[in-house]
Design a protein around this motif. Structure first.
Motif, PDB file in Angstrom:
ATOM      1  N   ARG B  63       0.936  -1.235  -0.029  1.00  8.99           N
ATOM      2  CA  ARG B  63      -0.055   0.036   0.075  1.00  8.99           C
ATOM      3  C   ARG B  63       0.991   1.310   0.060  1.00  8.99           C
ATOM      4  O   ARG B  63       0.282   2.036  -0.766  1.00  8.99           O
ATOM      5  N   ARG B  64       2.043   1.136   0.899  1.00  9.74           N
ATOM      6  CA  ARG B  64       2.537   2.433   1.032  1.00  9.74           C
ATOM      7  C   ARG B  64       4.034   2.594   0.436  1.00  9.74           C
ATOM      8  O   ARG B  64       4.955   3.520   0.401  1.00  9.74           O
ATOM      9  N   GLY B  65       4.332   1.360  -0.520  1.00 10.77           N
ATOM     10  CA  GLY B  65       5.903   1.339  -1.048  1.00 10.77           C
ATOM     11  C   GLY B  65       5.900   0.461  -2.279  1.00 10.77           C
ATOM     12  O   GLY B  65       6.947  -0.481  -2.128  1.00 10.77           O
ATOM     13  N   LEU B  66       4.911   0.155  -2.904  1.00  9.81           N
ATOM     14  CA  LEU B  66       4.914  -0.860  -3.979  1.00  9.81           C
ATOM     15  C   LEU B  66       6.056  -0.817  -4.971  1.00  9.81           C
ATOM     16  O   LEU B  66       6.421   0.276  -5.141  1.00  9.81           O
ATOM     17  N   LEU B  67       6.458  -1.973  -5.169  1.00  5.17           N
ATOM     18  CA  LEU B  67       7.839  -2.077  -5.984  1.00  5.17           C
ATOM     19  C   LEU B  67       9.030  -1.585  -5.282  1.00  5.17           C
ATOM     20  O   LEU B  67      10.112  -1.189  -5.794  1.00  5.17           O
ATOM     21  N   ALA B  68       9.061  -1.679  -3.895  1.00  3.38           N
ATOM     22  CA  ALA B  68      10.342  -1.501  -3.123  1.00  3.38           C
ATOM     23  C   ALA B  68      11.136  -2.400  -3.385  1.00  3.38           C
ATOM     24  O   ALA B  68      10.971  -3.732  -3.559  1.00  3.38           O
ATOM     25  N   LEU B  69      12.535  -2.170  -3.385  1.00  4.22           N
ATOM     26  CA  LEU B  69      13.385  -3.335  -3.667  1.00  4.22           C
ATOM     27  C   LEU B  69      13.918  -3.682  -2.358  1.00  4.22           C
ATOM     28  O   LEU B  69      13.550  -3.200  -1.402  1.00  4.22           O
ATOM     29  N   ASN B  70      14.432  -4.908  -2.563  1.00  4.23           N
ATOM     30  CA  ASN B  70      14.678  -5.689  -1.193  1.00  4.23           C
ATOM     31  C   ASN B  70      16.012  -5.081  -0.583  1.00  4.23           C
ATOM     32  O   ASN B  70      16.805  -4.382  -1.036  1.00  4.23           O
ATOM     33  N   LYS B  71      16.417  -5.483   0.567  1.00  3.70           N
ATOM     34  CA  LYS B  71      17.584  -4.845   1.562  1.00  3.70           C
ATOM     35  C   LYS B  71      18.792  -4.963   0.761  1.00  3.70           C
ATOM     36  O   LYS B  71      19.717  -4.140   1.109  1.00  3.70           O
ATOM     37  N   ARG B  72      18.971  -5.877   0.109  1.00  4.88           N
ATOM     38  CA  ARG B  72      20.273  -6.079  -0.614  1.00  4.88           C
ATOM     39  C   ARG B  72      20.706  -4.948  -1.613  1.00  4.88           C
ATOM     40  O   ARG B  72      21.806  -4.822  -1.949  1.00  4.88           O
ATOM     41  N   GLU B  73      19.605  -4.313  -2.204  1.00  2.00           N
ATOM     42  CA  GLU B  73      19.881  -3.186  -3.273  1.00  2.00           C
ATOM     43  C   GLU B  73      19.410  -1.907  -2.579  1.00  2.00           C
ATOM     44  O   GLU B  73      20.261  -1.007  -2.690  1.00  2.00           O
ATOM     45  N   THR B  74      18.542  -1.890  -1.737  1.00  2.00           N
ATOM     46  CA  THR B  74      18.120  -0.419  -1.011  1.00  2.00           C
ATOM     47  C   THR B  74      17.270  -0.586   0.074  1.00  2.00           C
ATOM     48  O   THR B  74      16.504  -1.609   0.381  1.00  2.00           O
ATOM     49  N   VAL B  75      17.599   0.217   1.179  1.00  6.77           N
ATOM     50  CA  VAL B  75      16.930   0.366   2.412  1.00  6.77           C
ATOM     51  C   VAL B  75      16.095   1.587   2.510  1.00  6.77           C
ATOM     52  O   VAL B  75      16.815   2.565   2.176  1.00  6.77           O
ATOM     53  N   TYR B  76      14.907   1.495   2.800  1.00  8.31           N
ATOM     54  CA  TYR B  76      13.884   2.510   3.121  1.00  8.31           C
ATOM     55  C   TYR B  76      13.515   2.794   4.445  1.00  8.31           C
ATOM     56  O   TYR B  76      13.022   1.986   5.008  1.00  8.31           O
ATOM     57  N   PHE B  77      14.143   3.978   5.148  1.00  8.74           N
ATOM     58  CA  PHE B  77      13.561   4.379   6.144  1.00  8.74           C
ATOM     59  C   PHE B  77      12.514   5.467   6.122  1.00  8.74           C
ATOM     60  O   PHE B  77      12.615   6.287   5.282  1.00  8.74           O
ATOM     61  N   ASN B  78      11.807   5.609   7.009  1.00  8.31           N
ATOM     62  CA  ASN B  78      10.513   6.482   6.919  1.00  8.31           C
ATOM     63  C   ASN B  78      10.510   7.163   8.180  1.00  8.31           C
ATOM     64  O   ASN B  78      10.483   6.342   9.284  1.00  8.31           O
ATOM     65  N   ALA B  79      10.329   8.549   8.084  1.00  6.31           N
ATOM     66  CA  ALA B  79       9.736   9.301   9.391  1.00  6.31           C
ATOM     67  C   ALA B  79       8.621   9.785   9.356  1.00  6.31           C
ATOM     68  O   ALA B  79       8.392  10.837   8.478  1.00  6.31           O
ATOM     69  N   GLU B  80       7.845   9.777  10.353  1.00  7.51           N
ATOM     70  CA  GLU B  80       6.103  10.342  10.131  1.00  7.51           C
ATOM     71  C   GLU B  80       6.398  11.388  11.543  1.00  7.51           C
ATOM     72  O   GLU B  80       5.520  12.117  11.492  1.00  7.51           O
ATOM     73  N   ALA B  81       7.502  11.481  12.319  1.00 16.82           N
ATOM     74  CA  ALA B  81       7.644  12.314  13.392  1.00 16.82           C
ATOM     75  C   ALA B  81       8.960  12.966  13.354  1.00 16.82           C
ATOM     76  O   ALA B  81      10.104  12.412  13.016  1.00 16.82           O
TER      77      ALA B  81
END
Lengths: 174, 197
Positions: B63-81
């Motif tokens: 829902r919130r990150g469709l087609l996100a790559l796996n950890k070996r390629e990319t790490v996605y951090f999110n901050a809402e605060a």
């Protein structure tokens, strides 16, 4: 009193079952929606070069404005696909593949490739795919899914050149 | 007849509760389940894009990150605060202060509550390793505000009225192998809240 308890328990039990089914179904439903809308981006088993993401972009959530995306919605039920793409120099580039449950089952990037061009065969898991001049075979765990090409725009003055390079990528039946 | 009505009503209530809770989890919960990691205000999940991802993680990412790559390629951090835990709102000014991260490329991008890029007069949506102006120590300061000051700004798109919630996504492409092994040990940017309009 007992009857109210029985009804409440039945409602909650059914709600939990629906919840679990729903959680498992969400990825398939969202991916299925993206795949079913392939006609909006050129069709299935062909590549579509998306415009650079901005505030009007609504196809994919949380797009990166620093990358340009080219996408191939695939359906392997009729046979494998040939993927071909130039690899631009001095910038991040990757080719990634996602199954119909959103799993990223394959990715390769510019750092892992020593040539300026790549070719792959994308085939269904278990399929004995003919090779394309020795091109590596990517096996998909599902018939349908998405191949995504990402190209980083390092600077605005590189945009036109990189945009032209990435538009040479192809995705077509073998 | 009465029993059929009762069964129908009970079924509808179950569907409402079942699907409503799915919506709540997918829209509101974070990625702190199995594989969840928090570094200051930033959260991620090591299983994003992975075949082994838990059902909740996979649903949230779809829902919130469709087609996100796996950890070996990319790490996605999110901050809402921000770093004090106060939700990010578009009518306030934030200072994001970071140090070099051992990664091939990184970017910080602002998204609205609907998970899309936010329209703003400046037409700027992110700052990245290749665009940010650095300090002498190679660190950087990014100002997030309706009219950010300094060389590294990310506009929130706020014009008037009440501020809207937004989030920041930190993308780490090709993280060095030893850093990727322990994401919780990464030193990520702080987010300090300033004045609000």
């Amino acid at each position: 009193m007992r009857q109210t308890f029985v009804w409440s328990a039945a409602i909650l039990t059914l709600a939990v079952i629906i919840h679990i089914i729903g959680i498992f179904a969400v990825p398939n439903v969202i991916m299925g929606t993206l795949i079913s809308r392939a006609g909006d981006v050129g069709g299935v088993n062909t590549i579509a070069h998306g415009k650079r993401a901005d505030a009007t972009s609504r196809q994919i959530v949380r797009p990166s404005p620093d990358l340009v995306y080219s996408m191939c919605v695939f359906d392997l039920s009729e046979g494998p696909l040939a993927l071909s793409a130039p690899v631009p120099a001095d910038t991040y580039w990757s080719l990634s593949a996602f199954d119909d449950n959103t799993n990223n089952f394959f990715v390769v990037n510019d750092r892992q490739i020593s040539t300026d061009h790549v070719e792959f065969v994308l085939a269904r898991d278990g399929y004995q795919a003919p090779t394309l001049g020795g091109a590596p075979v990517i096996l998909s765990p599902s018939d349908t899914g998405v191949v995504l090409f990402r190209t980083l725009i390092q600077s605005e003055d590189q945009f036109e050149a990189l945009n032209q390079i990435r538009q040479q990528a192809t995705c077509a039946p073998l | 007849m009465k029993l059929a009505l009762k069964l129908g009503a009970a079924f509808l209530v179950s569907v409402f509760l079942g699907l409503g809770s799915v919506y709540w989890f997918v829209e509101k919960s974070d990625l702190s389940g199995t594989g969840g990691i928090a570094v200051g205000p930033w959260t991620t999940n090591e299983k994003i894009g992975d075949v082994d991802a838990a059902p909740y993680t996979r649903a949230i990412v779809a829902r919130r990150g469709l087609l996100a790559l796996n950890k070996r390629e990319t790490v996605y951090f999110n901050a809402e605060a921000d770093s004090s835990g106060t939700p990010l709102v578009s009518n306030c000014r934030y200072t994001v202060t970071g140090k070099p991260i051992p990664t091939g490329w990184w970017s910080i991008t602002l998204y609205g509550a609907d998970h899309y890029l936010v329209d703003n007069p400046q037409g700027i949506f992110s700052q990245a390793k290749n665009t940010v102006t650095r300090n002498a120590d190679q660190g950087y300061v990014i100002q997030v505000a309706s009219a950010p000051e300094g060389p590294n700004g990310i506009p929130t798109g706020y014009s008037d009225g009440e501020g809207e919630r937004f989030s920041l996504t930190l993308r780490l492409y090709n993280l060095e192998e030893n850093a990727a092994e322990d994401l919780s040990a990464l030193v990520l940017p702080s987010i300090e809240k300033g004045d609000c309009q």
